[in-house]
Design a protein around this motif. Structure first.
Motif, mmCIF file in Angstrom:
data_model
loop_
_atom_site.group_PDB
_atom_site.id
_atom_site.type_symbol
_atom_site.label_atom_id
_atom_site.label_comp_id
_atom_site.label_asym_id
_atom_site.label_seq_id
_atom_site.Cartn_x
_atom_site.Cartn_y
_atom_site.Cartn_z
ATOM 1 N N THR A 79 -3.741 5.245 -0.835
ATOM 2 C CA THR A 79 -4.637 6.179 -0.176
ATOM 3 C C THR A 79 -3.772 7.035 0.744
ATOM 4 O OG1 THR A 79 -6.470 4.571 -0.211
ATOM 5 C CG2 THR A 79 -6.698 6.424 1.300
ATOM 6 N N PRO A 80 -3.415 8.256 0.313
ATOM 7 C CA PRO A 80 -2.485 9.059 1.117
ATOM 8 C C PRO A 80 -3.027 9.430 2.494
ATOM 9 C CG PRO A 80 -2.870 10.080 -1.046
ATOM 10 C CD PRO A 80 -3.733 8.874 -0.987
ATOM 11 N N ALA A 81 -4.348 9.362 2.660
ATOM 12 C CA ALA A 81 -4.912 9.708 3.971
ATOM 13 C C ALA A 81 -4.539 8.666 5.041
ATOM 14 C CB ALA A 81 -6.429 9.836 3.876
ATOM 15 N N TYR A 82 -4.087 7.491 4.621
ATOM 16 C CA TYR A 82 -3.708 6.488 5.627
ATOM 17 C C TYR A 82 -2.561 6.994 6.503
ATOM 18 C CZ TYR A 82 -6.312 2.908 2.966
ATOM 19 O OH TYR A 82 -7.283 2.185 2.326
ATOM 20 N N PHE A 83 -1.624 7.712 5.879
ATOM 21 C CA PHE A 83 -0.418 8.081 6.611
ATOM 22 C C PHE A 83 -0.744 8.889 7.863
ATOM 23 C CE2 PHE A 83 3.461 10.852 7.125
ATOM 24 C CZ PHE A 83 4.256 9.846 7.649
ATOM 25 N N THR A 84 -1.717 9.788 7.766
ATOM 26 C CA THR A 84 -2.010 10.671 8.899
ATOM 27 C C THR A 84 -3.168 10.144 9.757
ATOM 28 O OG1 THR A 84 -3.396 11.965 7.416
ATOM 29 C CG2 THR A 84 -1.146 12.735 7.728
ATOM 30 N N SER A 85 -3.700 9.000 9.415
ATOM 31 C CA SER A 85 -4.822 8.450 10.184
ATOM 32 C C SER A 85 -4.310 7.816 11.475
ATOM 33 C CB SER A 85 -5.541 7.396 9.329
ATOM 34 O OG SER A 85 -6.187 6.460 10.147
ATOM 35 N N SER A 86 -5.039 8.047 12.560
ATOM 36 C CA SER A 86 -4.574 7.480 13.835
ATOM 37 C C SER A 86 -4.846 5.977 13.906
ATOM 38 C CB SER A 86 -5.251 8.196 15.005
ATOM 39 O OG SER A 86 -6.642 8.073 14.855
ATOM 40 N N ILE A 90 0.853 -1.192 0.000
ATOM 41 C CA ILE A 90 0.000 0.000 0.000
ATOM 42 C C ILE A 90 0.891 1.245 0.000
ATOM 43 C CG2 ILE A 90 -1.811 1.284 1.217
ATOM 44 C CD1 ILE A 90 -2.739 -1.256 2.522
ATOM 45 N N ILE A 91 0.546 2.183 -0.885
ATOM 46 C CA ILE A 91 1.188 3.501 -0.825
ATOM 47 C C ILE A 91 0.381 4.298 0.189
ATOM 48 C CG2 ILE A 91 1.785 5.582 -2.114
ATOM 49 C CD1 ILE A 91 1.877 3.796 -4.680
ATOM 50 N N ILE A 92 0.990 4.563 1.346
ATOM 51 C CA ILE A 92 0.218 5.133 2.468
ATOM 52 C C ILE A 92 0.256 6.659 2.492
ATOM 53 C CG2 ILE A 92 0.408 3.085 3.930
ATOM 54 C CD1 ILE A 92 2.772 4.462 5.381
ATOM 55 N N GLY A 93 1.089 7.287 1.722
ATOM 56 C CA GLY A 93 1.191 8.747 1.710
ATOM 57 C C GLY A 93 2.522 9.135 1.104
ATOM 58 N N VAL A 94 2.884 10.424 1.244
ATOM 59 C CA VAL A 94 2.116 11.474 1.878
ATOM 60 C C VAL A 94 1.267 12.164 0.830
ATOM 61 C CG1 VAL A 94 3.917 11.874 3.604
ATOM 62 C CG2 VAL A 94 3.923 13.279 1.557
ATOM 63 N N ARG A 95 0.172 12.742 1.295
ATOM 64 C CA ARG A 95 -0.669 13.517 0.405
ATOM 65 C C ARG A 95 0.184 14.577 -0.298
ATOM 66 N NH1 ARG A 95 -6.407 16.091 0.723
ATOM 67 N NH2 ARG A 95 -5.900 18.283 0.762
ATOM 68 N N LYS A 96 0.018 14.697 -1.595
ATOM 69 C CA LYS A 96 0.759 15.622 -2.470
ATOM 70 C C LYS A 96 2.251 15.279 -2.575
ATOM 71 C CE LYS A 96 -1.436 17.886 -4.290
ATOM 72 N NZ LYS A 96 -2.362 17.380 -5.341
ATOM 73 N N GLY A 97 2.602 14.078 -2.196
ATOM 74 C CA GLY A 97 4.015 13.682 -2.260
ATOM 75 C C GLY A 97 4.412 13.128 -3.617
ATOM 76 N N GLY A 98 3.404 12.771 -4.425
ATOM 77 C CA GLY A 98 3.677 12.103 -5.697
ATOM 78 C C GLY A 98 3.132 10.679 -5.679
ATOM 79 N N THR A 99 2.105 10.463 -4.860
ATOM 80 C CA THR A 99 1.550 9.103 -4.688
ATOM 81 C C THR A 99 0.943 8.578 -5.992
ATOM 82 O OG1 THR A 99 -0.508 10.075 -3.849
ATOM 83 C CG2 THR A 99 1.100 9.374 -2.210
ATOM 84 N N ARG A 100 0.271 9.452 -6.738
ATOM 85 C CA ARG A 100 -0.351 9.007 -8.000
ATOM 86 C C ARG A 100 0.734 8.633 -9.004
ATOM 87 N NH1 ARG A 100 -4.553 6.500 -9.556
ATOM 88 N NH2 ARG A 100 -5.697 7.759 -8.045
ATOM 89 N N ALA A 101 1.775 9.477 -9.088
ATOM 90 C CA ALA A 101 2.862 9.191 -10.030
ATOM 91 C C ALA A 101 3.505 7.849 -9.676
ATOM 92 C CB ALA A 101 3.894 10.318 -9.995
ATOM 93 N N LEU A 102 3.747 7.625 -8.403
ATOM 94 C CA LEU A 102 4.390 6.369 -7.988
ATOM 95 C C LEU A 102 3.515 5.171 -8.340
ATOM 96 C CD1 LEU A 102 6.688 4.904 -6.513
ATOM 97 C CD2 LEU A 102 5.455 5.295 -4.368
ATOM 98 N N LEU A 103 2.214 5.288 -8.067
ATOM 99 C CA LEU A 103 1.292 4.181 -8.364
ATOM 100 C C LEU A 103 1.273 3.881 -9.860
ATOM 101 C CD1 LEU A 103 -1.013 2.468 -6.776
ATOM 102 C CD2 LEU A 103 -2.570 3.964 -8.022
ATOM 103 N N GLU A 104 1.141 4.944 -10.659
ATOM 104 C CA GLU A 104 1.064 4.756 -12.115
ATOM 105 C C GLU A 104 2.376 4.181 -12.660
ATOM 106 O OE1 GLU A 104 -1.614 5.296 -13.984
ATOM 107 O OE2 GLU A 104 -2.829 6.030 -12.327
ATOM 108 N N MET A 105 3.468 4.608 -12.086
ATOM 109 C CA MET A 105 4.769 4.109 -12.565
ATOM 110 C C MET A 105 4.949 2.638 -12.205
ATOM 111 S SD MET A 105 7.115 7.448 -11.777
ATOM 112 C CE MET A 105 6.777 9.018 -12.599
ATOM 113 N N LEU A 106 4.518 2.259 -11.016
ATOM 114 C CA LEU A 106 4.593 0.836 -10.645
ATOM 115 C C LEU A 106 3.674 0.007 -11.527
ATOM 116 C CD1 LEU A 106 4.719 0.971 -6.738
ATOM 117 C CD2 LEU A 106 6.526 0.186 -8.282
ATOM 118 N N ASN A 107 2.594 0.637 -11.953
ATOM 119 C CA ASN A 107 1.618 -0.062 -12.787
ATOM 120 C C ASN A 107 2.178 -0.396 -14.178
ATOM 121 O OD1 ASN A 107 -0.909 -1.221 -13.076
ATOM 122 N ND2 ASN A 107 -1.783 0.614 -14.018
ATOM 123 N N LEU A 108 3.299 0.199 -14.532
ATOM 124 C CA LEU A 108 3.940 -0.156 -15.807
ATOM 125 C C LEU A 108 4.559 -1.552 -15.727
ATOM 126 C CD1 LEU A 108 5.807 3.227 -16.519
ATOM 127 C CD2 LEU A 108 3.820 2.347 -17.765
#
Ligand SMILES: Nc1ncnc2c1ncn2[C@@H]1O[C@H](COP(=O)(O)OS(=O)(=O)O)[C@@H](OP(=O)(O)O)[C@H]1O
Length: 390
Positions: free
Chosen positions: A203-210, A141-159
Motif C-alpha cells: 500500500t504505497p500510501a503508507y509511506f506518506t501517512s503520519s 510490507i511494500i510501503i511505497g513510494v506511490r508510482k515507484g514501481g510498487t506493483r511491479a515489485l509485488l508481482e515479481m516477488l510473487n513469482l
C-alpha cells in the motif's frame, strides 16, 4: 539441535515455535497455567542451541491493551529444572489463539522480536505449526513510494514460491475507517498461504501517512519494510499523469502539469504530489520506529532495467532462498518493459503502468530538480545509499 535436558519435554510436543530476530528459537508446548511450557534458545548458527528454561508455568497474567491490538502475557516459570524464572511476552491478537508476533524478555534480558515465521521450522526438524492453507498477517510490507514501481515489485516477488501476496492495496494502517475494523479484518484481506510462505502486501500510501509507521510497529515491531524509490521529479510527473488520466476518465477538468506543480515561479508545496516526493521527510517518521536494518530500499529505475538483480536483493532481505532469476522475465518491446514469466504463464503489468508522461518545460524540470536536490541528499544519508537522481 541438541536434545533438551532431562524432562518430560519432547520435540514432538512443540505446538508453536518462533524464530526471534536475534536468531533465537522460542518453542511453546502450552501457554496454559499448570501445563508444561518450553522456552528454548539457539544462537545464530544452527545446531548449537541450548535449552534454557523448561516446563511448569504457574501463573499467566493476561492483559490486553486498550485498543485491543495487543495482548500481553506475564508468565512465571518456577526456577529449577532448567528454568530461569519470569518471562514476559507480547503477542498480537489473532483468531484461533494464534500468535503472530512475540517479543520475549526473560529476567530483564531482551531476547528479541519475532521477525518471521520461517521455513526454518522444518530445518529444525519441527512439525509445521499448522497444516494446510490459511490467511496470515504480512511478514513484509511494500510501503511505497506511490508510482515507484510498487506493483511491479509485488508481482515479481510473487513469482517466488515462498511468497503469497495480497492482490489489492489494503489501506489498513493509513485509513482510520479500515484500521477501526481491527486486525482480524486486516488478516481477512490477506491471501491464503502455506505455512512455509510469507505474506506480503503493498500500500504505497503508507509511506506518506503520519500514523502508519507507529501502527505497523505496534502490530509487529519485527516487520520487514520494502521501499521502492525513483527520481522524485519523475515520480511527481508520473503521479500527475495518473491523476490526469483518472480525471479525464471521470469527465473532470484538467490543468497542465506546469500550472499545478509551479506557483509564482516556485515549486508549489501545496500540490500533494510534490509533498509525496519529499522522501526524507517521510522516511524520518519510519526511522523513529524501525531500525534501518528492517528497511530495504529498492531502486525503481533498476527494477525497470534489471529486474533479476533488484528482486534477488529483495529475496535476500526477506530471508528467502534465491529463486526469481533472468528466466522469470522477458522484454516486451511494444510495452517497453520487462514482463513476468513462470512455468505456466507470461504476463505484463496492466496498461496503467508505463503510460507516456506529458512533455514538461525545461525550466520547470530545472526548478523541480533544484528543489528536490537537498531533500534527496538527506534521504541518501538516511539510507546510506545513493541513486542516479542527485
Ligand atoms: N515491469 C514493469 N512493467 C510496467 N511498469 C513498471 C515495471 N517496472 C516498473 N514499472 C513502473 O511502475 C510504475 C508504477 O508504479 P506503482 O506500481 O508503484 O504505481 S501505483 O502507486 O501503484 O499507482 C510505472 O510508472 P510510470 O511509467 O510512470 O507509469 C512504471 O514505470
Amino acid at each position: 539441535f541438541p536434545a533438551p535436558p532431562a524432562s518430560n519435554f519432547a520435540k514432538e510436543d512443540v505446538k508453536e515455535s518462533w524464530i526471534l530476530g536475534n536468531g533465537s528459537l522460542v518453542s511453546w508446548i502450552s501457554k496454559d497455567p499448570g501445563e508444561s511450557a518450553a522456552w528454548s534458545e539457539r544462537r545464530q548458527e544452527m545446531g548449537i542451541g541450548e535449552w534454557i528454561a523448561l516446563k511448569g508455568i504457574d501463573t499467566v497474567e493476561h492483559l490486553e491493551n486498550s485498543d485491543g491490538l495487543w495482548e500481553e502475557n506475564k508468565i512465571n516459570i518456577p526456577k529449577g529444572s532448567g528454568s530461569t524464572g519470569k518471562m514476559t511476552n507480547w503477542a498480537s491478537l489473532q483468531p484461533e489463539g494464534d500468535i503472530t508476533s512475540v517479543q520475549g524478555r526473560e529476567d530483564g534480558m531482551e531476547l528479541g522480536t519475532v521477525t518471521r515465521k520461517t521455513v526454518e521450522d522444518a530445518a529444525m526438524g519441527l512439525e509445521p505449526r499448522t497444516e494446510g492453507l490459511r490467511r496470515n498477517l504480512p511478514a513484509a510490507i511494500i510501503i511505497g513510494v506511490r508510482k515507484g514501481g510498487t506493483r511491479a515489485l509485488l508481482e515479481m516477488l510473487n513469482l517466488h514460491p515462498g511468497v503469497a501476496v495480497a492482490d489489492n492495496e489494503v489501506h489498513f494502517f493509513d485509513d482510520d475507517h479500515n484500521f477501526a475494523r481491527g486486525l482480524n479484518w486486516y488478516r481477512e484481506q490477506m491471501p491464503m498461504s502455506h505455512p512455509k510462505q510469507i505474506t506480503v502486501e503493498k500500500t504505497p500510501a503508507y509511506f506518506t501517512s503520519s500514523i502508519a509507521p507507529e501502527r505497523i510497529y505496534r502490530m509487529d515491531p519485527g516487520m520487514r519494510l520494502l521501499l521502492i524509490v525513483r527520481d522524485p521529479t519523475e515520480r511527481l510527473i508520473s503521479d500527475y499523469t495518473q491523476v490526469f488520466h483518472n480525471r479525464v476518465a471521470q469527465g473532470k477538468a484538467t490543468a497542465p502539469f506546469e500550472d499545478v506543480a509551479i506557483r509564482e515561479s516556485r515549486v508549489n508545496l501545496e500540490y500533494r504530489a510534490v509533498h509525496r516526493s519529499l522522501y526524507d521527510e517521510h522516511l524520518k517518521r519510519w526511522l523513529t520506529f524501525f531500525p534501518r536494518s528492517h528497511l530495504h530500499v529498492v531502486d525503481g529505475e533498476q527494477l525497470v532495467h534489471n529486474p533479476p538483480a533488484e528482486v534477488a536483493a529483495a529475496e535476500q532481505f526477506l530471508g528467502l532462498p534465491s529463486h526469481v532469476g533472468p528466466d522469470s522475465f522477458y522484454f516486451n518491446t511494444s510495452r517497453g518493459f520487462f514482463c513476468l514469466r513462470n512455468t505456466t504463464h507470461e504476463r505484463c503489468l496492466s496498461e496503467s503502468k508505463g503510460r507516456p508522461h506529458p512533455p514538461v518545460r525545461w525550466d520547470v524540470l530545472q526548478l523541480l530538480r533544484d528543489f528536490f536536490r537537498e531533500h534527496n541528499h538527506r534521504f541518501f544519508r538516511m539510507v546510506g545509499q545513493t541513486f542516479d537522481w542527485a
